[in-house]
Design an enzyme around this catalytic site. Structure first.
Site, PDB file in Angstrom:
ATOM      1  N   ARG A  13     -24.468 -37.509  -3.484  1.00 51.31           N
ATOM      2  CA  ARG A  13     -24.582 -37.422  -1.791  1.00 51.31           C
ATOM      3  C   ARG A  13     -25.362 -36.149  -1.531  1.00 51.31           C
ATOM      4  O   ARG A  13     -25.864 -35.995  -0.563  1.00 51.31           O
ATOM      5  CB  ARG A  13     -23.079 -36.958  -1.696  1.00 51.31           C
ATOM      6  N   HIS A  72     -27.959 -35.798   1.176  1.00 53.27           N
ATOM      7  CA  HIS A  72     -27.988 -34.934   2.359  1.00 53.27           C
ATOM      8  C   HIS A  72     -29.283 -33.687   2.211  1.00 53.27           C
ATOM      9  O   HIS A  72     -29.649 -33.450   3.123  1.00 53.27           O
ATOM     10  CB  HIS A  72     -26.790 -34.064   2.255  1.00 53.27           C
ATOM     11  N   ASN A 117     -21.137 -30.829   4.961  1.00 52.29           N
ATOM     12  CA  ASN A 117     -21.483 -30.522   3.551  1.00 52.29           C
ATOM     13  C   ASN A 117     -20.117 -29.749   3.215  1.00 52.29           C
ATOM     14  O   ASN A 117     -19.859 -29.709   1.994  1.00 52.29           O
ATOM     15  CB  ASN A 117     -22.662 -29.829   3.262  1.00 52.29           C
ATOM     16  N   HIS A 160     -21.413 -45.898  -2.063  1.00 52.97           N
ATOM     17  CA  HIS A 160     -19.837 -45.611  -1.584  1.00 52.97           C
ATOM     18  C   HIS A 160     -18.962 -46.461  -2.368  1.00 52.97           C
ATOM     19  O   HIS A 160     -17.681 -46.615  -1.776  1.00 52.97           O
ATOM     20  CB  HIS A 160     -19.785 -46.376   0.042  1.00 52.97           C
TER      21      HIS A 160
END
Ligand code: HEM
Ligand SMILES: *[C@@H]1O[C@H](CO)[C@@H](O)[C@H](O)[C@H]1NC(C)=O
Ligand SMILES: *[C@@H]1O[C@H](CO)[C@@H](O)[C@H](O)[C@H]1NC(C)=O
Ligand SMILES: *[C@@H]1O[C@H](CO)[C@@H](O)[C@H](O)[C@H]1NC(C)=O
Length: 336
Positions: free
Chosen positions: A55, A59, A87, A201
């Site tokens: 992740r 990001h 975050n 996911h």
């Protein structure tokens, strides 16, 4: 004649500096090994970190390109990406990246960029959770700017609809198919060529705050999203009691096998067990439901496509050549 030609070639190479696999082969041959060791140790102690690195790369890349800007600490004058609500507090593992950087500085000072460390760590995390390993083109340079507001502007939201998600990914040069493969969101089944199985996911957890609205404050009389399986809703409500939005409580992204990078995501959707509204939107039509059913069967091709999409994501807005810098400490820009 020859020197001139060499010069032209060199100039061309500089103008079009690109990422390349094994970028540190000569300058820091153990770079990827060192990162892998640090990441493996960390994930052995705390398996959830694998999801964090994946992740973190996503990001980082979506905000100012994959330039390590997500690692920069806030200062008196600037709230950094790291501290944006996207975050902080959900994203962890910064200390592991900092530890890898410290080891790399011992081995080869000022050579390996923080942006590349994240890209390597994301790959290593995927592999440690049972995904396919893949070669990571490297040579990214580190950016010098990090702003919380830009995270908010560039990252997708769990309640985003298909159009919004598609637009956000398109702005980064990624197709709808890339999006579906990376995240596991085959919303409304628009992707006909997408292979079976799922994306990011399938591993990791979500904080309760990302789903309490769907559980307790949905825009219907029942207050719970009606597309959510009632048994699953009960389970989620037990794990995320009303008023738990501000707590540290979490639920697995994939209720069946949160530890493994696998194909259960689509099978969960078939049972109305997609965690986010944006996940479950996939079952919104008969046509889409058919597609999900087809994709619920495991396809080895998925792992290959996922790796390719990760490499593509890792190219978003990169700084190369003489651009940016190689930070000595991932938490602070050089010379300040
Ligand atoms: C398509 C749009 C996407 C949306 C709306 C979205 C949204 C979210 C949200 C809300 C969470 C839970 C955060 C929390 O509250 O703790 C999450 C978790 C996660 N996301 Fe996404 N995401 C998307 C795409 C992606 C992509 C492309 C990747 C990586 C390639 C990714 C990787 C992850 C991972 C690994 C987790 C679990 C984190 C953990 O265990 O700490 N997501 N995502
Ligand atoms: C429910 O949602 C509305 C609108 O987003 C908000 O104003 C309200 O505070 C929420 N209530 C709870 C209990 O979270
Ligand atoms: C959340 O976790 C942190 C550290 O793990 C702890 O200090 C804090 O008290 C926790 N907060 C809640 C509301 O449980
Ligand atoms: C950045 O902040 C973290 C805590 O948020 C801290 O542990 C770390 O040492 C900081 N890095 C630098 C270079 O100040």
């Amino acid at each position: 004649m020859l020197p001139a030609l060499v010069m032209v070639l060199c100039l061309a190479a500089q103008l079009e500096a690109q990422l390349q696999v094994g970028f540190y082969r000569k300058t820091c041959p153990l770079a990827e090994t060192i990162v892998k060791e640090v990441v493996t140790d960390a994930v052995k102690k705390e398996s959830e970190l694998a999801a964090d690195f994946l992740r973190m790369h996503f990001h980082d890349c979506f905000v100012r390109g994959c330039d390590g800007s997500i690692l920069i600490n806030s200062t008196k004058n600037d709230v950094a990406e790291k501290d944006s609500p996207d975050n902080n507090p959900s994203l962890e593992g910064f200390d592991v990246i900092d530890a890898a950087k410290a080891k790399l500085e011992e081995a080869c000072r000022g050579v390996v960029s923080c942006a590349d460390i994240i890209a390597f760590a994301a790959r290593d995390g995927v592999e440690l959770r049972g995904g396919l390993s893949y070669e990571v083109p490297s040579g990214r340079r580190d950016g010098r700017i990090s702003r919380s507001s830009e995270a908010n502007e560039n990252l997708p939201r769990p309640a985003s609809n298909l159009e919004q998600l598609t637009q956000i990914f398109a702005r980064k040069g990624l197709t709808q198919e890339d999006m579906i493969i990376l995240s596991g969101k085959n919303i409304k089944g628009i992707c006909k060529r997408c292979p079976a199985s799922a994306g990011a996911h399938t591993i990791g957890v979500s904080r309760c705050s990302s789903i309490t609205k769907r559980l307790y404050n949905f825009s219907t009389a029942a207050a719970t999203d009606p597309t959510l399986d009632s048994g699953y809703a009960k389970t989620l409500k037990r794990r995320c009691p009303s008023g738990s939005a501000g707590s540290n409580l979490t639920v697995p992204m994939d209720p069946v096998s949160p530890e493994m990078f696998d194909s259960s995501y689509y099978r969960n959707l078939l049972r109305h067990r997609g965690l986010f509204a944006s996940d479950q939107a996939l079952m919104g039509s008969a046509k889409a439901a058919r597609l999900v059913r087809r994709h619920a069967k495991y396809s080895p091709l998925f792992r290959q496509r996922f790796a390719e999409a990760m490499v593509k994501m890792g190219h978003i807005g990169v700084l190369t050549g003489e651009e940016g810098e190689v930070r000595f400490n991932c938490g602070v820009i050089n010379g300040c």
